[in-house]
Every structure is written in structure tokens, then in C-alpha cells.
Design a protein around this motif. Structure first.
Motif, mmCIF file in Angstrom:
data_model
loop_
_atom_site.group_PDB
_atom_site.id
_atom_site.type_symbol
_atom_site.label_atom_id
_atom_site.label_comp_id
_atom_site.label_asym_id
_atom_site.label_seq_id
_atom_site.Cartn_x
_atom_site.Cartn_y
_atom_site.Cartn_z
ATOM 1 N N ILE A 266 16.400 22.888 -2.719
ATOM 2 C CA ILE A 266 16.340 21.791 -1.748
ATOM 3 C C ILE A 266 15.657 20.598 -2.420
ATOM 4 O O ILE A 266 14.542 20.728 -2.937
ATOM 5 N N VAL A 267 16.322 19.462 -2.413
ATOM 6 C CA VAL A 267 15.806 18.262 -3.068
ATOM 7 C C VAL A 267 15.513 17.211 -2.001
ATOM 8 O O VAL A 267 16.377 16.892 -1.187
ATOM 9 N N GLU A 268 14.283 16.698 -2.010
ATOM 10 C CA GLU A 268 13.868 15.660 -1.053
ATOM 11 C C GLU A 268 13.428 14.422 -1.824
ATOM 12 O O GLU A 268 12.594 14.507 -2.738
ATOM 13 N N GLU A 269 13.963 13.284 -1.444
ATOM 14 C CA GLU A 269 13.582 12.034 -2.105
ATOM 15 C C GLU A 269 12.212 11.588 -1.622
ATOM 16 O O GLU A 269 11.958 11.515 -0.407
ATOM 17 N N LEU A 270 11.298 11.295 -2.561
ATOM 18 C CA LEU A 270 9.961 10.814 -2.219
ATOM 19 C C LEU A 270 9.796 9.333 -2.543
ATOM 20 O O LEU A 270 9.060 8.623 -1.859
ATOM 21 N N SER A 271 10.447 8.896 -3.609
ATOM 22 C CA SER A 271 10.413 7.500 -4.028
ATOM 23 C C SER A 271 11.618 7.285 -4.938
ATOM 24 O O SER A 271 12.327 8.242 -5.273
ATOM 25 N N PRO A 272 11.861 6.054 -5.377
ATOM 26 C CA PRO A 272 13.001 5.844 -6.280
ATOM 27 C C PRO A 272 12.894 6.632 -7.579
ATOM 28 O O PRO A 272 13.911 6.837 -8.253
ATOM 29 N N HIS A 273 11.683 7.096 -7.932
ATOM 30 C CA HIS A 273 11.515 7.778 -9.213
ATOM 31 C C HIS A 273 10.880 9.164 -9.075
ATOM 32 O O HIS A 273 10.505 9.764 -10.083
ATOM 33 N N HIS A 274 10.743 9.663 -7.858
ATOM 34 C CA HIS A 274 10.133 10.970 -7.637
ATOM 35 C C HIS A 274 10.897 11.723 -6.545
ATOM 36 O O HIS A 274 11.423 11.107 -5.615
ATOM 37 N N CYS A 275 10.912 13.055 -6.675
ATOM 38 C CA CYS A 275 11.526 13.882 -5.635
ATOM 39 C C CYS A 275 10.807 15.223 -5.566
ATOM 40 O O CYS A 275 10.160 15.656 -6.528
ATOM 41 N N ARG A 276 10.901 15.855 -4.408
ATOM 42 C CA ARG A 276 10.340 17.188 -4.223
ATOM 43 C C ARG A 276 11.473 18.209 -4.381
ATOM 44 O O ARG A 276 12.553 18.065 -3.790
ATOM 45 N N LEU A 277 11.225 19.267 -5.160
ATOM 46 C CA LEU A 277 12.204 20.331 -5.368
ATOM 47 C C LEU A 277 11.623 21.655 -4.890
ATOM 48 O O LEU A 277 10.541 22.058 -5.332
ATOM 49 N N THR A 278 12.334 22.322 -3.989
ATOM 50 C CA THR A 278 11.987 23.675 -3.547
ATOM 51 C C THR A 278 13.051 24.610 -4.082
ATOM 52 O O THR A 278 14.241 24.444 -3.794
#
Length: 332
Positions: A266-278
Motif C-alpha cells: 500500500i503506497v500513500e503519498e505524503l509529499s511530492p518527494h515522500h511516500c509511506r509504504l506498507t
């Protein structure tokens, strides 16, 4: 005569929907009289179609399985779907040769308009790179195992646990399901000697005769064979489909660059250059290695086991980086 033939084909098409039809419903559906329905039913029976008369207040008819294969009727969509399925089965499967012959037979009698549609839908089933190492399964073994599953009879077999193992171990099992998983055939069965569920590669099974007594099927863990197989191949006991190890990290990459390669993550966008990956894996080390392939800075959210796995991998990789290969001199 043409009108009668067309009417028989229409009647057969309706009967093939696998439900009971009353004479009145058939007459209304086809726009004919109930008497004509009875005559046409008799004609279809003479052609070999096993049509059973259903008893009841209104009476009715049902098309059942017979002792031989009568001519079958497919509408356009069914014929195209069947041809595409046969094209897929004709590549690298246990019934490839039979599927090719069936496709040739179907194409021979197919109207030109349908052959053109199938040519536009030409399918090539591409096997994975390791397909050449996947052994073919004897179609007769598949048939024999299917018979035992439906007859609920115990199976005695010799089983080779590995590809390079010549020693076969005798097993006694209660066969429950035949499944395909990543281009291989497996038998899901209850192992009587080990008193547990097991999955057996069908290409390594050598059935023995005679078979054992009949048995009452047990309930498969997970509720269905799909959940059971997913669980087993993820390293669980068959009761849950989740990965044994699951963690969360922040990757210093845009979500759009991570998502195509995250597979089941599961990929969640946090900012234009960061994301959360589960993401999940069968082990913490395997999970850390899978995340490391994104080749970017990583912030571990949790759990602590994932951070420990990263530390272990870092130390292991550091030792590997310090290792120098011995000079290999010329062969004397």
C-alpha cells in the motif's frame, strides 16, 4: 424444414441455461404452442440430447448430462470465449495438445465472422522466464486425482520431496482439491500419517493402486482453497492470508515512482518527494531486503523487528563489502 431447424436450435439454446423450464414458459419464450414444444423436445431426444421431464404441478423439462457427447450449441460470445480459452490452454499446460486439437475442430466449423473476431483476439500465453524448468504434468494423473477427489477415496502415493531427489516417500492422504499456483499443479490433501494439511506438487506424485476407503471431507482452514493456498505460500498455517511479517516505512521517493513496483503493498503519498509504504513478507529479513531495492533513503515507522532486520542486513552487507576476492591465477 428450415423453420423447424431454427426452432430446434433456439429451444436447445434455452435449455442449455441449466435450469428447469415449464412447457408454458418455453412456449412463451419461443413464441410457439405447448404442443409444438412437446414435439420439438421429442425431436431433440431423437438427436441424442438427454432431456428429462420434470414432475410437478406445471411439469417441465431439463437438459441433463448423457452417456455420449451430442452436438452442442454456442452463441457468438460463448464461441469466442471458448476459442480464447483454448488458445491460452494450448501453451505450456498439461492439456496443451488436446486444447490445440479442440481449437482446430472449433475453428473448422466456425462461421467466417467469428473466425475474424478470434483472429483479432489472437492470444499468446507467455510463460515466465523459468517456464522451461516447470515440468509438465501427466494429464492422466490429473484425471485420476480428480476422480478420487469427487469419489472421496483415500489415495496412496509415492512422493519425491525435491526435484533432484530419487528417494520417494510413501504417503497416505485424503485428497481435497487440485489447484494451479504460478504455473504449477498442486494437490491439497489431509496427510493421514502427519495428521495435518499438506500441498503436494502433482508432477512429483506417483499414485498407487488400489485406492483406500471412502472418507468424509474435513473443513479446509481459511474457509476456501484460495485463502488456504495464499496463506501457505506466505508462510502461515492456512488460517490467515496475511503475511507473517508486515511493516511500514517512509521512502524518499514520489508515490508515483513507488506504486508500479510495490506489488501487493500500500503506497500513500505524503509529499511530492515522500511516500509511506506498507508491505508484507514471509520474514523480517526478506521484508527489509524487498524495501531496500527501492534504492533511496528509508525511515522505518515500525515495528521494531523491521528496524532490527535493517541493522542485521547493513552489518551483513558491510562485511560483504570488505571481503576481497582471492586472486585467481592461470590454470597450470
Amino acid at each position: 424444414m428450415h423453420k423447424t431447424s431454427s426452432r430446434l436450435l433456439a429451444l436447445l439454446s434455452v435449455l442449455q441455461t441449466h435450469r428447469d423450464w415449464s412447457g408454458d414458459d418455453l412456449a412463451e419464450r419461443l413464441g410457439i404452442t405447448s404442443r409444438t414444444v412437446r414435439r420439438d423436445i421429442d425431436r431433440l431426444r431423437e438427436l441424442g440430447y438427454p432431456i428429462k421431464t420434470v414432475k410437478g404441478p406445471a411439469g417441465g423439462y431439463r437438459l441433463e448430462a448423457g452417456t455420449r457427447m451430442p452436438p452442442m450449441l454456442f452463441d457468438d460470445a460463448q464461441a469466442v470465449a471458448l476459442a480464447v480459452a483454448l488458445q491460452t490452454a494450448a501453451t505450456g499446460t498439461a492439456v496443451a495438445e488436446d486444447a490445440s486439437r479442440a481449437l482446430a475442430t472449433l475453428s473448422q466449423v466456425m462461421p467466417a465472422r467469428l473466425r475474424h473476431r478470434i483472429d483479432l483476439l489472437r492470444v499468446t500465453a507467455v510463460q515466465p522466464p523459468a517456464a522451461g524448468d516447470i515440468p509438465q504434468v501427466d494429464a492422466q494423473v490429473l484425471t485420476d486425482l480428480s476422480h478420487l477427489i469427487h469419489a472421496r477415496e483415500e489415495l496412496r502415493l509415492d512422493y519425491a520431496p525435491g526435484p533432484n531427489t530419487s528417494v520417494e516417500s510413501p504417503r497416505r492422504v485424503q485428497p481435497h482439491h487440485l489447484v494451479t499456483w504460478r504455473h504449477r499443479w498442486y494437490l491439497v490433501a489431509w496427510d493421514l500419517d502427519r495428521e495435518d494439511w499438506r500441498t503436494f506438487r502433482v508432477d512429483r506424485i506417483r499414485p498407487r493402486t488400489p485406492t483406500g476407503p471412502r472418507f468424509t471431507p474435513r473443513e479446509l482452514p481459511g474457509g476456501n482453497v484460495s485463502a488456504f493456498m495464499t496463506s501457505r505460500f506466505r508462510g502461515n498455517d492456512g488460517t490467515t492470508t496475511d503475511w507473517p511479517c508486515r511493516g511500514e516505512v517512509i521512502l524518499h521517493l514520489p508515490a508515483a515512482k513507488v506504486a508500479p513496483f510495490a506489488q501487493e503493498g500500500i503506497v500513500e503519498e505524503l509529499s511530492p518527494h515522500h511516500c509511506r509504504l506498507t508491505l508484507g513478507s514471509w520474514s523480517w529479513t526478506g521484508l527489509a531486503a524487498a524495501i531496500g531495492r527501492f534504492d533511496t533513503d528509508i525511515d522505518v515507522i515500525g515495528p521494531p523487528q523491521l528496524a532490527t532486520a535493517f541493522a542485521d542486513l547493513a552489518a551483513r552487507y558491510a562485511r560483504a563489502a570488505r571481503t576481497t576476492r582471492p586472486e585467481i591465477g592461470p590454470t597450470p
